[in-house]
Scaffold this motif. Structure first.
Motif, PDB file in Angstrom:
ATOM      1  N   ARG A  12     -87.311 109.285  40.455  1.00  0.00           N
ATOM      2  CA  ARG A  12     -86.729 110.147  39.626  1.00  0.00           C
ATOM      3  C   ARG A  12     -87.203 110.309  38.293  1.00  0.00           C
ATOM      4  N   ARG A  13     -87.883 109.197  37.949  1.00  0.00           N
ATOM      5  CA  ARG A  13     -88.408 109.290  36.665  1.00  0.00           C
ATOM      6  C   ARG A  13     -89.827 110.367  36.696  1.00  0.00           C
ATOM      7  N   ARG A  14     -90.279 110.217  37.959  1.00  0.00           N
ATOM      8  CA  ARG A  14     -91.600 111.008  37.982  1.00  0.00           C
ATOM      9  C   ARG A  14     -91.180 112.586  38.060  1.00  0.00           C
ATOM     10  N   VAL A  15     -90.062 112.794  38.723  1.00  0.00           N
ATOM     11  CA  VAL A  15     -89.653 114.210  38.786  1.00  0.00           C
ATOM     12  C   VAL A  15     -89.248 114.655  37.362  1.00  0.00           C
ATOM     13  N   LEU A  16     -88.634 113.732  36.580  1.00  0.00           N
ATOM     14  CA  LEU A  16     -88.230 114.053  35.197  1.00  0.00           C
ATOM     15  C   LEU A  16     -89.451 114.460  34.163  1.00  0.00           C
ATOM     16  N   LEU A  17     -90.489 113.354  34.304  1.00  0.00           N
ATOM     17  CA  LEU A  17     -91.602 113.730  33.756  1.00  0.00           C
ATOM     18  C   LEU A  17     -92.219 114.951  34.117  1.00  0.00           C
ATOM     19  N   ASP A  18     -92.166 115.015  35.469  1.00  0.00           N
ATOM     20  CA  ASP A  18     -93.002 116.462  35.854  1.00  0.00           C
ATOM     21  C   ASP A  18     -92.231 117.652  35.431  1.00  0.00           C
ATOM     22  N   GLU A  19     -90.767 117.718  35.417  1.00  0.00           N
ATOM     23  CA  GLU A  19     -90.030 118.833  34.614  1.00  0.00           C
ATOM     24  C   GLU A  19     -90.584 119.047  33.263  1.00  0.00           C
ATOM     25  N   LEU A  20     -90.588 117.693  32.408  1.00  0.00           N
ATOM     26  CA  LEU A  20     -90.826 117.837  30.943  1.00  0.00           C
ATOM     27  C   LEU A  20     -92.145 118.422  30.983  1.00  0.00           C
ATOM     28  N   ARG A  21     -93.204 117.996  31.444  1.00  0.00           N
ATOM     29  CA  ARG A  21     -94.744 118.618  31.599  1.00  0.00           C
ATOM     30  C   ARG A  21     -94.777 119.948  31.770  1.00  0.00           C
ATOM     31  N   ARG A  22     -93.959 120.474  32.596  1.00  0.00           N
ATOM     32  CA  ARG A  22     -93.727 121.862  32.823  1.00  0.00           C
ATOM     33  C   ARG A  22     -93.539 122.831  31.770  1.00  0.00           C
ATOM     34  N   SER A  23     -92.675 122.197  31.074  1.00  0.00           N
ATOM     35  CA  SER A  23     -92.019 122.976  29.637  1.00  0.00           C
ATOM     36  C   SER A  23     -92.801 122.877  28.574  1.00  0.00           C
ATOM     37  N   ARG A  24     -92.955 123.794  27.913  1.00  0.00           N
ATOM     38  CA  ARG A  24     -93.764 123.748  26.492  1.00  0.00           C
ATOM     39  C   ARG A  24     -92.626 123.996  25.439  1.00  0.00           C
ATOM     40  N   ALA A  25     -91.414 123.922  25.973  1.00  0.00           N
ATOM     41  CA  ALA A  25     -90.554 124.135  24.720  1.00  0.00           C
ATOM     42  C   ALA A  25     -89.783 122.991  24.066  1.00  0.00           C
ATOM     43  N   HIS A  26     -90.484 121.879  24.422  1.00  0.00           N
ATOM     44  CA  HIS A  26     -89.861 120.424  23.704  1.00  0.00           C
ATOM     45  C   HIS A  26     -88.484 120.479  23.867  1.00  0.00           C
ATOM     46  N   PRO A  27     -87.818 120.530  25.183  1.00  0.00           N
ATOM     47  CA  PRO A  27     -86.404 120.490  25.400  1.00  0.00           C
ATOM     48  C   PRO A  27     -85.650 119.322  25.104  1.00  0.00           C
ATOM     49  N   THR A  28     -84.352 119.480  24.873  1.00  0.00           N
ATOM     50  CA  THR A  28     -83.582 118.172  24.710  1.00  0.00           C
ATOM     51  C   THR A  28     -83.082 117.811  26.001  1.00  0.00           C
ATOM     52  N   ALA A  29     -82.359 116.575  26.155  1.00  0.00           N
ATOM     53  CA  ALA A  29     -81.955 115.808  27.163  1.00  0.00           C
ATOM     54  C   ALA A  29     -80.962 116.790  28.225  1.00  0.00           C
ATOM     55  N   ASP A  30     -80.253 117.358  27.580  1.00  0.00           N
ATOM     56  CA  ASP A  30     -79.364 118.553  28.213  1.00  0.00           C
ATOM     57  C   ASP A  30     -80.121 119.641  28.885  1.00  0.00           C
ATOM     58  N   GLU A  31     -81.235 120.150  28.157  1.00  0.00           N
ATOM     59  CA  GLU A  31     -82.129 121.116  28.706  1.00  0.00           C
ATOM     60  C   GLU A  31     -82.827 120.587  30.221  1.00  0.00           C
ATOM     61  N   VAL A  32     -83.371 119.294  29.957  1.00  0.00           N
ATOM     62  CA  VAL A  32     -84.032 118.946  31.022  1.00  0.00           C
ATOM     63  C   VAL A  32     -82.967 118.406  32.054  1.00  0.00           C
ATOM     64  N   TYR A  33     -81.748 117.938  31.787  1.00  0.00           N
ATOM     65  CA  TYR A  33     -80.788 117.856  32.720  1.00  0.00           C
ATOM     66  C   TYR A  33     -80.470 119.011  33.573  1.00  0.00           C
ATOM     67  N   ARG A  34     -80.327 120.257  32.856  1.00  0.00           N
ATOM     68  CA  ARG A  34     -79.827 121.507  33.713  1.00  0.00           C
ATOM     69  C   ARG A  34     -81.246 121.963  34.532  1.00  0.00           C
ATOM     70  N   ARG A  35     -82.437 122.126  34.005  1.00  0.00           N
ATOM     71  CA  ARG A  35     -83.417 122.068  34.904  1.00  0.00           C
ATOM     72  C   ARG A  35     -83.781 121.204  35.930  1.00  0.00           C
ATOM     73  N   VAL A  36     -83.456 120.021  35.886  1.00  0.00           N
ATOM     74  CA  VAL A  36     -83.871 119.073  36.784  1.00  0.00           C
ATOM     75  C   VAL A  36     -82.819 118.913  38.169  1.00  0.00           C
ATOM     76  N   ARG A  37     -81.825 119.409  37.666  1.00  0.00           N
ATOM     77  CA  ARG A  37     -80.851 119.216  38.725  1.00  0.00           C
ATOM     78  C   ARG A  37     -80.875 120.010  40.020  1.00  0.00           C
ATOM     79  N   ARG A  38     -81.931 121.119  39.840  1.00  0.00           N
ATOM     80  CA  ARG A  38     -82.265 121.643  40.990  1.00  0.00           C
ATOM     81  C   ARG A  38     -82.978 120.948  42.099  1.00  0.00           C
ATOM     82  N   ARG A  39     -83.655 119.883  41.454  1.00  0.00           N
ATOM     83  CA  ARG A  39     -84.473 118.873  42.267  1.00  0.00           C
ATOM     84  C   ARG A  39     -83.586 117.656  42.601  1.00  0.00           C
ATOM     85  N   LEU A  40     -82.970 117.370  41.610  1.00  0.00           N
ATOM     86  CA  LEU A  40     -81.909 116.128  41.678  1.00  0.00           C
ATOM     87  C   LEU A  40     -80.504 116.299  41.552  1.00  0.00           C
ATOM     88  N   PRO A  41     -79.774 117.119  42.543  1.00  0.00           N
ATOM     89  CA  PRO A  41     -78.316 117.391  42.177  1.00  0.00           C
ATOM     90  C   PRO A  41     -77.469 116.421  41.895  1.00  0.00           C
TER      91      PRO A  41
END
Ligand SMILES: [Zn+2]
Ligand SMILES: [Zn+2]
Length: 147
Positions: A12-41
Protein backbone atom coordinates in the motif's frame (compact mmCIF):
# COMPACT_ATOMS: atom_id res chain seq x y z
CA UNK A 1 -9.19 -6.68 15.82
CA UNK A 2 -8.01 -6.87 12.23
CA UNK A 3 -4.57 -5.49 11.59
CA UNK A 4 -2.75 -5.12 8.32
CA UNK A 5 -0.04 -7.66 7.62
CA UNK A 6 3.34 -5.97 7.19
CA UNK A 7 3.60 -7.08 3.53
CA UNK A 8 0.23 -5.59 2.67
CA UNK A 9 1.16 -2.33 4.41
CA UNK A 10 4.35 -2.16 2.42
CA UNK A 11 2.54 -2.71 -0.87
CA UNK A 12 0.00 0.00 0.00
CA UNK A 13 2.70 2.40 1.00
CA UNK A 14 4.49 1.77 -2.28
CA UNK A 15 1.30 2.60 -4.22
CA UNK A 16 0.90 5.79 -2.15
CA UNK A 17 4.48 6.83 -2.80
CA UNK A 18 4.01 6.07 -6.48
CA UNK A 19 0.92 8.32 -6.63
CA UNK A 20 2.68 11.03 -4.67
CA UNK A 21 5.70 10.95 -7.03
CA UNK A 22 3.45 11.17 -10.07
CA UNK A 23 2.06 14.51 -8.90
CA UNK A 24 4.08 17.71 -8.95
CA UNK A 25 1.26 19.54 -7.19
CA UNK A 26 2.37 18.82 -3.60
CA UNK A 27 -1.00 17.28 -2.71
CA UNK A 28 -2.71 17.17 0.67
CA UNK A 29 -3.59 13.80 2.26
CA UNK A 30 -7.13 14.31 1.01
CA UNK A 31 -5.97 14.80 -2.59
CA UNK A 32 -3.72 11.73 -2.43
CA UNK A 33 -6.66 9.77 -0.99
CA UNK A 34 -8.92 10.75 -3.89
CA UNK A 35 -6.28 9.78 -6.46
CA UNK A 36 -5.24 6.53 -4.83
CA UNK A 37 -8.77 5.21 -4.40
CA UNK A 38 -8.79 4.19 -8.05
CA UNK A 39 -6.02 1.72 -7.25
CA UNK A 40 -6.87 1.00 -3.61
CA UNK A 41 -10.67 1.25 -3.38
CA UNK A 42 -10.87 0.10 0.28
CA UNK A 43 -8.22 2.42 1.70
CA UNK A 44 -9.33 5.00 4.29
CA UNK A 45 -8.28 8.63 4.57
CA UNK A 46 -6.77 7.85 7.98
CA UNK A 47 -4.57 5.13 6.49
CA UNK A 48 -3.46 7.47 3.70
CA UNK A 49 -2.58 10.16 6.23
CA UNK A 50 -0.68 7.73 8.51
CA UNK A 51 1.29 6.29 5.62
CA UNK A 52 2.16 9.69 4.19
CA UNK A 53 3.50 10.69 7.59
CA UNK A 54 5.49 7.44 7.71
CA UNK A 55 6.92 8.03 4.24
CA UNK A 56 7.98 11.50 5.35
CA UNK A 57 9.48 10.18 8.61
CA UNK A 58 11.56 7.60 6.73
CA UNK A 59 12.81 10.19 4.25
CA UNK A 60 11.11 8.68 1.18
CA UNK A 61 8.93 11.78 0.88
CA UNK A 62 8.69 15.12 2.66
CA UNK A 63 6.11 17.22 4.42
CA UNK A 64 6.16 20.82 3.36
CA UNK A 65 6.93 23.36 6.06
CA UNK A 66 3.46 24.26 7.25
CA UNK A 67 1.95 27.29 5.65
CA UNK A 68 -1.75 28.03 5.74
CA UNK A 69 -4.20 25.21 5.19
CA UNK A 70 -3.75 21.44 5.38
CA UNK A 71 -0.36 19.70 5.33
CA UNK A 72 1.08 19.11 1.86
CA UNK A 73 3.34 16.26 0.81
CA UNK A 74 6.10 16.00 -1.74
CA UNK A 75 7.23 12.78 -3.42
CA UNK A 76 10.55 14.47 -4.14
CA UNK A 77 12.51 14.16 -0.90
CA UNK A 78 15.56 16.03 -2.20
CA UNK A 79 16.00 19.50 -0.71
CA UNK A 80 14.47 22.12 -2.98
CA UNK A 81 12.71 25.43 -2.67
CA UNK A 82 8.96 25.96 -3.02
CA UNK A 83 6.78 28.85 -4.00
CA UNK A 84 3.30 29.09 -2.51
CA UNK A 85 0.43 31.06 -4.03
CA UNK A 86 -0.88 33.44 -1.44
CA UNK A 87 -4.39 33.33 -2.96
CA UNK A 88 -5.11 29.61 -3.42
CA UNK A 89 -2.31 27.88 -1.51
CA UNK A 90 -1.00 26.09 -4.61
CA UNK A 91 2.65 25.03 -4.26
CA UNK A 92 5.22 24.62 -7.02
CA UNK A 93 8.92 23.79 -7.15
CA UNK A 94 11.45 26.53 -7.77
CA UNK A 95 14.48 25.72 -9.92
CA UNK A 96 17.83 26.64 -8.44
CA UNK A 97 18.85 27.47 -4.94
CA UNK A 98 18.34 31.03 -3.71
CA UNK A 99 21.39 32.24 -1.89
CA UNK A 100 20.76 32.63 1.79
CA UNK A 101 23.78 33.15 3.96
CA UNK A 102 22.40 31.68 7.14
CA UNK A 103 25.91 31.53 8.58
CA UNK A 104 25.69 35.30 8.86
CA UNK A 105 22.70 35.33 11.20
CA UNK A 106 23.19 35.47 14.94
CA UNK A 107 21.17 32.72 16.64
CA UNK A 108 19.69 33.34 20.08
CA UNK A 109 21.97 32.24 22.92
CA UNK A 110 22.26 28.47 23.18
CA UNK A 111 20.90 27.70 19.69
CA UNK A 112 22.85 25.81 17.05
CA UNK A 113 21.82 26.14 13.41
CA UNK A 114 21.76 23.08 11.13
CA UNK A 115 20.14 24.62 8.09
CA UNK A 116 17.11 26.56 6.97
CA UNK A 117 13.76 26.14 5.32
CA UNK A 118 12.74 28.67 2.74
CA UNK A 119 9.44 29.14 1.01
CA UNK A 120 8.78 31.85 -1.52
CA UNK A 121 5.39 33.54 -1.52
CA UNK A 122 3.69 34.79 -4.66
CA UNK A 123 0.65 34.50 -6.88
CA UNK A 124 0.10 31.62 -9.32
CA UNK A 125 -0.80 32.31 -12.99
CA UNK A 126 -4.38 31.13 -12.45
CA UNK A 127 -5.00 33.52 -9.56
CA UNK A 128 -3.24 36.34 -11.40
CA UNK A 129 -5.61 35.86 -14.36
CA UNK A 130 -8.64 35.74 -12.06
CA UNK A 131 -7.52 38.93 -10.36
CA UNK A 132 -7.11 40.73 -13.66
CA UNK A 133 -10.61 39.68 -14.70
CA UNK A 134 -12.05 40.93 -11.41
CA UNK A 135 -10.30 44.29 -11.50
CA UNK A 136 -12.82 47.21 -11.74
CA UNK A 137 -11.53 48.42 -15.11
CA UNK A 138 -12.21 45.09 -16.77
CA UNK A 139 -15.54 44.67 -15.00
CA UNK A 140 -16.81 47.88 -16.55
CA UNK A 141 -16.19 46.43 -19.99
CA UNK A 142 -17.60 43.02 -19.18
CA UNK A 143 -20.89 43.89 -17.50
CA UNK A 144 -23.62 42.98 -20.03
CA UNK A 145 -25.93 45.93 -19.20
CA UNK A 146 -23.12 48.34 -19.95
CA UNK A 147 -22.49 46.99 -23.43
ZN1 LIG B 1 -3.26 30.64 -6.90
ZN1 LIG C 1 8.52 20.19 -4.13
Amino acid sequence: MATDKPTRMTARRRVLLDELRRSRAHPTADEVYRRVRRRLPTISLGTVYRNLELLAATGAAQVLPSGEGPRRYDGDARPHVHIRCQSCGRVADVAGEPLVDWHAVAPPAGFSIFGYRLELIGVCPRCARRKRKRSPENNKEELPWQR
